[in-house]
Each structure stands twice: as C-alpha cells, then as structure tokens.
Scaffold this motif. Structure first.
Motif, PDB file in Angstrom:
ATOM      1  N   ALA A  18       8.894  -3.301  -4.013  1.00 25.91           N
ATOM      2  CA  ALA A  18       7.900  -4.366  -3.783  1.00 25.91           C
ATOM      3  C   ALA A  18       6.503  -3.772  -3.619  1.00 25.91           C
ATOM      4  O   ALA A  18       5.525  -4.291  -4.185  1.00 25.91           O
ATOM      5  N   ILE A  19       6.389  -2.670  -2.883  1.00 28.52           N
ATOM      6  CA  ILE A  19       5.081  -2.013  -2.703  1.00 28.52           C
ATOM      7  C   ILE A  19       4.527  -1.598  -4.073  1.00 28.52           C
ATOM      8  O   ILE A  19       3.372  -1.849  -4.409  1.00 28.52           O
ATOM      9  N   ARG A  20       5.389  -0.968  -4.864  1.00 26.61           N
ATOM     10  CA  ARG A  20       4.985  -0.497  -6.209  1.00 26.61           C
ATOM     11  C   ARG A  20       4.486  -1.668  -7.063  1.00 26.61           C
ATOM     12  O   ARG A  20       3.448  -1.582  -7.719  1.00 26.61           O
ATOM     13  N   ALA A  21       5.246  -2.770  -7.015  1.00 29.22           N
ATOM     14  CA  ALA A  21       4.875  -3.924  -7.842  1.00 29.22           C
ATOM     15  C   ALA A  21       3.564  -4.541  -7.363  1.00 29.22           C
ATOM     16  O   ALA A  21       2.716  -4.925  -8.175  1.00 29.22           O
ATOM     17  N   VAL A  22       3.392  -4.629  -6.041  1.00 25.36           N
ATOM     18  CA  VAL A  22       2.140  -5.188  -5.494  1.00 25.36           C
ATOM     19  C   VAL A  22       0.965  -4.335  -5.973  1.00 25.36           C
ATOM     20  O   VAL A  22      -0.036  -4.855  -6.496  1.00 25.36           O
ATOM     21  N   VAL A  23       1.104  -3.024  -5.819  1.00 28.34           N
ATOM     22  CA  VAL A  23      -0.010  -2.127  -6.159  1.00 28.34           C
ATOM     23  C   VAL A  23      -0.316  -2.182  -7.656  1.00 28.34           C
ATOM     24  O   VAL A  23      -1.470  -2.366  -8.070  1.00 28.34           O
ATOM     25  N   ARG A  24       0.725  -2.068  -8.476  1.00 28.20           N
ATOM     26  CA  ARG A  24       0.462  -2.002  -9.931  1.00 28.20           C
ATOM     27  C   ARG A  24       0.053  -3.366 -10.491  1.00 28.20           C
ATOM     28  O   ARG A  24      -0.782  -3.439 -11.395  1.00 28.20           O
ATOM     29  N   ALA A  25       0.622  -4.441  -9.966  1.00 24.96           N
ATOM     30  CA  ALA A  25       0.203  -5.773 -10.446  1.00 24.96           C
ATOM     31  C   ALA A  25      -1.244  -6.042 -10.006  1.00 24.96           C
ATOM     32  O   ALA A  25      -2.029  -6.639 -10.748  1.00 24.96           O
ATOM     33  N   GLY A  26      -1.590  -5.576  -8.802  1.00 25.33           N
ATOM     34  CA  GLY A  26      -2.973  -5.729  -8.320  1.00 25.33           C
ATOM     35  C   GLY A  26      -3.943  -4.944  -9.178  1.00 25.33           C
ATOM     36  O   GLY A  26      -5.014  -5.453  -9.567  1.00 25.33           O
ATOM     37  N   ILE A  27      -3.562  -3.705  -9.519  1.00 26.41           N
ATOM     38  CA  ILE A  27      -4.419  -2.886 -10.406  1.00 26.41           C
ATOM     39  C   ILE A  27      -4.553  -3.579 -11.760  1.00 26.41           C
ATOM     40  O   ILE A  27      -5.631  -3.582 -12.374  1.00 26.41           O
ATOM     41  N   GLY A  28      -3.460  -4.199 -12.192  1.00 27.71           N
ATOM     42  CA  GLY A  28      -3.481  -4.960 -13.452  1.00 27.71           C
ATOM     43  C   GLY A  28      -4.509  -6.088 -13.428  1.00 27.71           C
ATOM     44  O   GLY A  28      -5.027  -6.490 -14.470  1.00 27.71           O
ATOM     45  N   GLN A  29      -4.799  -6.596 -12.241  1.00 27.72           N
ATOM     46  CA  GLN A  29      -5.814  -7.658 -12.106  1.00 27.72           C
ATOM     47  C   GLN A  29      -7.220  -7.071 -12.034  1.00 27.72           C
ATOM     48  O   GLN A  29      -8.204  -7.811 -11.927  1.00 27.72           O
ATOM     49  N   GLY A  30      -7.279  -5.742 -11.961  1.00 24.86           N
ATOM     50  CA  GLY A  30      -8.579  -5.083 -11.828  1.00 24.86           C
ATOM     51  C   GLY A  30      -9.016  -4.931 -10.378  1.00 24.86           C
ATOM     52  O   GLY A  30     -10.188  -4.666 -10.089  1.00 24.86           O
ATOM     53  N   TRP A  31      -8.071  -5.082  -9.438  1.00 24.96           N
ATOM     54  CA  TRP A  31      -8.410  -5.017  -8.014  1.00 24.96           C
ATOM     55  C   TRP A  31      -8.231  -3.601  -7.466  1.00 24.96           C
ATOM     56  O   TRP A  31      -7.509  -2.786  -8.043  1.00 24.96           O
ATOM     57  N   SER A  32      -8.827  -3.348  -6.303  1.00 26.35           N
ATOM     58  CA  SER A  32      -8.589  -2.102  -5.569  1.00 26.35           C
ATOM     59  C   SER A  32      -7.498  -2.369  -4.546  1.00 26.35           C
ATOM     60  O   SER A  32      -7.579  -3.339  -3.792  1.00 26.35           O
ATOM     61  N   MET A  33      -6.496  -1.487  -4.522  1.00 28.62           N
ATOM     62  CA  MET A  33      -5.334  -1.717  -3.649  1.00 28.62           C
ATOM     63  C   MET A  33      -5.307  -0.701  -2.509  1.00 28.62           C
ATOM     64  O   MET A  33      -5.660   0.472  -2.683  1.00 28.62           O
ATOM     65  N   TYR A  34      -4.859  -1.170  -1.351  1.00 21.91           N
ATOM     66  CA  TYR A  34      -4.797  -0.328  -0.143  1.00 21.91           C
ATOM     67  C   TYR A  34      -3.420  -0.459   0.504  1.00 21.91           C
ATOM     68  O   TYR A  34      -2.865  -1.560   0.567  1.00 21.91           O
ATOM     69  N   GLY A  35      -2.918   0.661   1.007  1.00 20.29           N
ATOM     70  CA  GLY A  35      -1.677   0.635   1.782  1.00 20.29           C
ATOM     71  C   GLY A  35      -2.026   0.702   3.255  1.00 20.29           C
ATOM     72  O   GLY A  35      -2.991   1.379   3.645  1.00 20.29           O
ATOM     73  N   VAL A  36      -1.263  -0.006   4.081  1.00 20.14           N
ATOM     74  CA  VAL A  36      -1.445   0.047   5.546  1.00 20.14           C
ATOM     75  C   VAL A  36      -0.230   0.772   6.117  1.00 20.14           C
ATOM     76  O   VAL A  36       0.902   0.403   5.814  1.00 20.14           O
ATOM     77  N   ARG A  37      -0.469   1.790   6.902  1.00 20.27           N
ATOM     78  CA  ARG A  37       0.647   2.546   7.493  1.00 20.27           C
ATOM     79  C   ARG A  37       1.183   1.804   8.720  1.00 20.27           C
ATOM     80  O   ARG A  37       0.434   1.248   9.512  1.00 20.27           O
ATOM     81  N   HIS A  38       2.506   1.788   8.867  1.00 18.66           N
ATOM     82  CA  HIS A  38       3.185   1.296  10.073  1.00 18.66           C
ATOM     83  C   HIS A  38       2.867  -0.161  10.447  1.00 18.66           C
ATOM     84  O   HIS A  38       2.566  -0.465  11.600  1.00 18.66           O
ATOM     85  N   GLY A  39       2.917  -1.011   9.479  1.00 19.27           N
ATOM     86  CA  GLY A  39       2.887  -2.455   9.723  1.00 19.27           C
ATOM     87  C   GLY A  39       1.659  -2.948  10.476  1.00 19.27           C
ATOM     88  O   GLY A  39       0.543  -2.446  10.296  1.00 19.27           O
TER      89      GLY A  39
END
Ligand code: ATP
Length: 322
Positions: A18-39
């Motif tokens: 799910a994380i991978r899909a969120v990040v790559r689908a977001g990049i596909g929209q031309g967006w900048s993606m960020y991960g948040v550590r530990h909820g």
C-alpha cells in the motif's frame, strides 16, 4: 501537491504494498510524496521524509511496515492533533493517507473533522473495520493460522490428542471462524456467540466417538472462554471429561508473515485508490473493498458502523466437522 503517508496501529502484511502504491501513484500525479515514521507519533514530531519511486522498491514482498508503526495516546487529544496539523502545515503537506485499522481511522476521522484532508486505507489483520469487507493483512494472517492448524493436526493425530489453538482478532471472531472452517476444526469459539465450555467438551468427545484421530478447537482471543479460560475449565474437570487439552497461542506470529498475493494486490489497489480519491478532492473517506469493488466510505460512517460477522458459518462449521 505534497502528500504524506503513514501506517498506524497493528502492522499488517500488505501495508508495504500500500505504501508503494500510494507513493508511486502520487508521483504519477506529479506530486511530491512524504513518508511519516511511526504513525501518529511521528506526525506530531514532524518526522517526515521525502519518498521517491526508488525508495519504495523491494518492499512489496516484506511483511510489517517499512515506515514503522506506533500507538500514540497523545494523538487522541485535541492538543496532540493540533500539533500534528501544525507540523504538516510547516512542511507544506496538503493531504495525508493513513493506513490502519479501527483506532487509526478514528484518528483520521478526528483529523478530517479539523478540516485536514485525509484518506484512510483499510488495513488490519482482525478484519473488524466497517467500510471494507476485507482488510489488508487478513489473508496472510489466515494462511499463517492455517499452516499452524495443519501442523497441529498432524501431531494431534499421531497422539490421539485434543489441541486448542488461540488466534488473534481482538474482539472480532472473523479470523478464528474462517481459519477454523478452512482448517477443519471440531469446535470454534468466537466472541460473537456465547459458548458453554461443556458444549465444547461434548463436541470433542463426540469427535472421538465418531472415530476421529484428533480433535482441534480454534478459539478467538476475544472470546469469553479463550485459551486461558478453556484450559482452566478442562484442567478443573479433567477427571470427569477423561481427556486434557494441549494449548497453543499463536499470538503475533500470525501477523508476521510474508504478504500473500491477495494482500499485495489489495494493498496495491487500495493505496492507488487513496491517491485517486485525493486527486478528485474526495477526502474524509476510507478506501476499501465492498462487494468486490473499490469503495470510498465517509469516515464518520466508518467510525459509527459495526461490521457484522456472518455467524451462520458457525453452523456450517458444525455440520462439516461431523
Ligand atoms: P489494529 O486493530 O490492527 O491494531 P488500529 O488502527 O485499530 O489497528 P489502535 O492501536 O487501536 O490500532 O489505533 C492506532 C492509533 O490510532 C492509536 O495509537 C492512536 O494514536 C490513534 N487513535 C486511536 N483511537 C483514537 C481516537 N479515539 N482519536 C484519535 N486517535 C485515535
């Protein structure tokens, strides 16, 4: 757009897909993606890290969550959530994807109520979340449980013994019921149905009388008579019942499996759908699967709803155990 993603509550196999899909689908929209550590704990601490397409490579096959998870009591307070929103504003984050179960989506709902755009992704091994018929991690947890059940049956048959296996699921009997049916258990004990331990003992006795070489009881941790309760009952009445019980508590082992095809696919579909919902401006929803289709359910409905378990399957399990 800047979009952040986090995983929260109990980890579940398939979260990484799910994380991978969120990040790559977001990049596909031309967006900048960020991960948040530990909820939510990381959200309040401003623990953001930019994620590129390569950063989420080689993670789909891993159990757990590469972002880490946490339980954060502070986030349950208004001050905690204000702090989280402040940190997101500071970083310029426009929307958040929260991957998790009941508690996590209650948190998402609270954030949405404070006007922050958030989309939830249905993920919990317990399958107790309203708004998705099946959640990320359940399939893997069931397969891990089944492997344990199959192995216990082999040793139970060799010794003519009665075995009890307790499965996780919090207050929900879904995993115990399904694993009990698919594992061919002689008795299944779940929180949704009141069970008399005397009936369980009778079921085991009848199984032996029918010539079965083993007897297997599957119980949900949340049942009134869970492993501890049933073991105490069988110990107390051992003389009268004529047999004892070997107990296995599967515990967190159930959560740690390599994600199955079904969980990788579900994580992938739900992660990508979360991005589609944000792109459409439809936030404040949980993405899940309803009647086989992708569905977005308002978080208010998710939090207020209670998922129903089809307890008629328990009758079927009784018939099939004969
Ligand atoms: P699982 O059921 O798989 O363990 P979960 O998401 O239900 O997953 P919880 O520990 O219940 O796991 O919740 C995760 C986090 O969500 C909590 O630590 C807390 O930060 C947040 N949360 C839970 N309940 C609330 C609430 N009422 N309001 C705001 N945030 C909440």
């Amino acid at each position: 757009m800047k979009v952040a993603v986090l995983t929260s509550g109990g980890d579940a196999p398939g979260m990484n897909a799910a994380i991978r899909a969120v990040v790559r689908a977001g990049i596909g929209q031309g967006w900048s993606m960020y991960g948040v550590r530990h909820g939510y704990a990381g959200l309040m601490a401003g623990n953001f890290r930019p994620l590129g397409a390569r950063d989420v490579g080689e993670i789909m096959q891993l159990g757990g969550t590469v972002l880490g998870s946490a339980r954060s009591p502070e986030f349950k307070t208004v001050d905690g959530r204000r702090k989280a929103i402040r940190e997101m504003n500071k970083e310029g984050i426009d929307a958040l994807v929260a991957i998790g179960g009941n508690g996590t989506q209650t948190g998402s709902h609270e954030l949405a109520a404070m006007e922050f755009p958030v989309v939830g992704v249905a993920s919990t091994v317990d399958n107790d979340l309203y708004g998705s018929d099946i959640t990320i991690g359940v399939d893997t947890a069931l397969n891990v449980a089944l492997e344990a059940i199959d192995r216990l049956k082999v040793t139970a048959s060799s010794h003519g013994r009665a075995f009890l296996v307790e499965l996780m699921g919090r207050d929900c009997g879904y995993v115990a019921l399904m694993a009990g049916i698919a594992g061919g258990a002689e008795a299944i004990v779940i929180p949704e149905v009141e069970t008399d331990p005397e009936d369980v003992a009778n079921e085991i006795r009848r199984a032996y009388k029918r010539g079965k070489p083993h007897a297997l009881i599957v119980v949900a941790e949340g049942a009134r008579y869970n492993a501890a309760g049933l073991a105490a009952f069988f110990k107390e009445h051992e003389q009268r019942l004529g047999f004892d019980l070997r107990v296995t508590v599967l515990g967190h082992v159930q959560r740690g499996g390599t994600p199955t095809y079904a969980d990788r696919m579900l994580g992938t579909r739900l992660g990508a759908e979360a991005i589609h919902q944000i792109a459409r401006g439809n936030t404040g929803v949980l993405v899940g699967i309803r009647q086989g289709e992708l569905a977005a359910t308002p978080l208010g409905e998710v939090v207020a709803g209670k998922k129903q378990l089809d307890t008629s399957l328990l009758e079927l399990a009784g018939i099939l155990a004969k």
